[in-house]
Scaffold this motif. Sequence first.
Motif, short mmCIF file in Angstrom:
data_model
loop_
_atom_site.label_atom_id
_atom_site.label_comp_id
_atom_site.label_asym_id
_atom_site.label_seq_id
_atom_site.Cartn_x
_atom_site.Cartn_y
_atom_site.Cartn_z
N TYR A 89 24.82 42.53 -22.20
CA TYR A 89 24.09 43.77 -22.50
C TYR A 89 24.28 44.17 -23.95
O TYR A 89 25.36 44.01 -24.52
N SER A 90 23.21 44.72 -24.51
CA SER A 90 23.26 45.32 -25.84
C SER A 90 22.92 46.80 -25.70
O SER A 90 22.60 47.28 -24.62
N LEU A 91 22.99 47.53 -26.79
CA LEU A 91 22.78 48.98 -26.77
C LEU A 91 21.30 49.31 -26.73
O LEU A 91 20.51 48.80 -27.52
N GLY A 92 20.90 50.15 -25.79
CA GLY A 92 19.52 50.58 -25.67
C GLY A 92 19.22 51.78 -26.55
O GLY A 92 20.11 52.40 -27.13
N ILE A 93 17.95 52.12 -26.61
CA ILE A 93 17.49 53.16 -27.53
C ILE A 93 18.06 54.54 -27.18
O ILE A 93 18.42 55.33 -28.05
N ASN A 94 18.21 54.83 -25.88
CA ASN A 94 18.81 56.09 -25.48
C ASN A 94 20.34 56.02 -25.48
O ASN A 94 21.01 57.02 -25.71
N GLY A 95 20.87 54.82 -25.24
CA GLY A 95 22.32 54.64 -25.36
C GLY A 95 22.79 54.89 -26.77
O GLY A 95 23.90 55.41 -26.99
N ALA A 96 21.95 54.54 -27.73
CA ALA A 96 22.30 54.77 -29.13
C ALA A 96 22.44 56.27 -29.43
O ALA A 96 23.31 56.68 -30.19
N VAL A 97 21.57 57.07 -28.81
CA VAL A 97 21.65 58.52 -29.00
C VAL A 97 22.97 59.04 -28.47
O VAL A 97 23.67 59.82 -29.12
#
Length: 238
Positions: A89-97
Amino acid sequence: MSTSPFSLSHEWSLHWTRIPSNIKRSDFVNGESQKERKALEALAAVGVIGGAQLFRLFSLDKKRLKRMVAEKKIVRHEIHRKKQIVPIYSLGINGAVIAGLNDCNESNYWVEYKIEDVLKRLLFFQLFQHFPESKVLPTQEPFSGAIQFQGKTIYVYVVRGDVNDLLMYLKWKGKQFNERLIIITESIRHLQPLKINAEKLKVRVAVDVDLREDIGDLQKLFYFLDKSGEFVREVKVS
């Protein structure tokens, strides 16, 4: 010695998920789960983590991971070893927030990673499990990340292939690099080019296969460079 599951000698292939450039962040991001937040912060620092590691380190089961993917907190990919499929898994767009980052997802940053880059990051988290109540910190190349443990920062370098990037870094930094360092390697013999530099470093070495063990005593995990210039176990394992 048995071959490490993370060895480059295996037949590996990477299968990345690419996110469309026009994808939008959600206006509302549920970031209330402390387990998820800790996992996302660690992922933001290192870049990639294994699905089994998310469960073992942060107690995020498959059902929770599926929901996190749907919520765009993480992005699922696969690394294949022959016929074995390993979810990563990598970081998603909302996970980045939630993790306090911006724009990490639009560029599909993970597609730049080679097989060895992914293996290094997975091995970082294999080591991290031996440091309870610690925190993952981001670092610059050639390190995979750092661990903040008992108020001290420990840099982590993983050997996959040659060690030229670390040698160049140490040559460039010179005496300015005075950090604690853990090197992870598949075999002690791979560290031969580092021996001269290791004399000047606050370094400990861990071997891939030992990271799978529940050793109890953290010191039993490590080797150090003795006065004869050889890497020996810090504490003998019975």
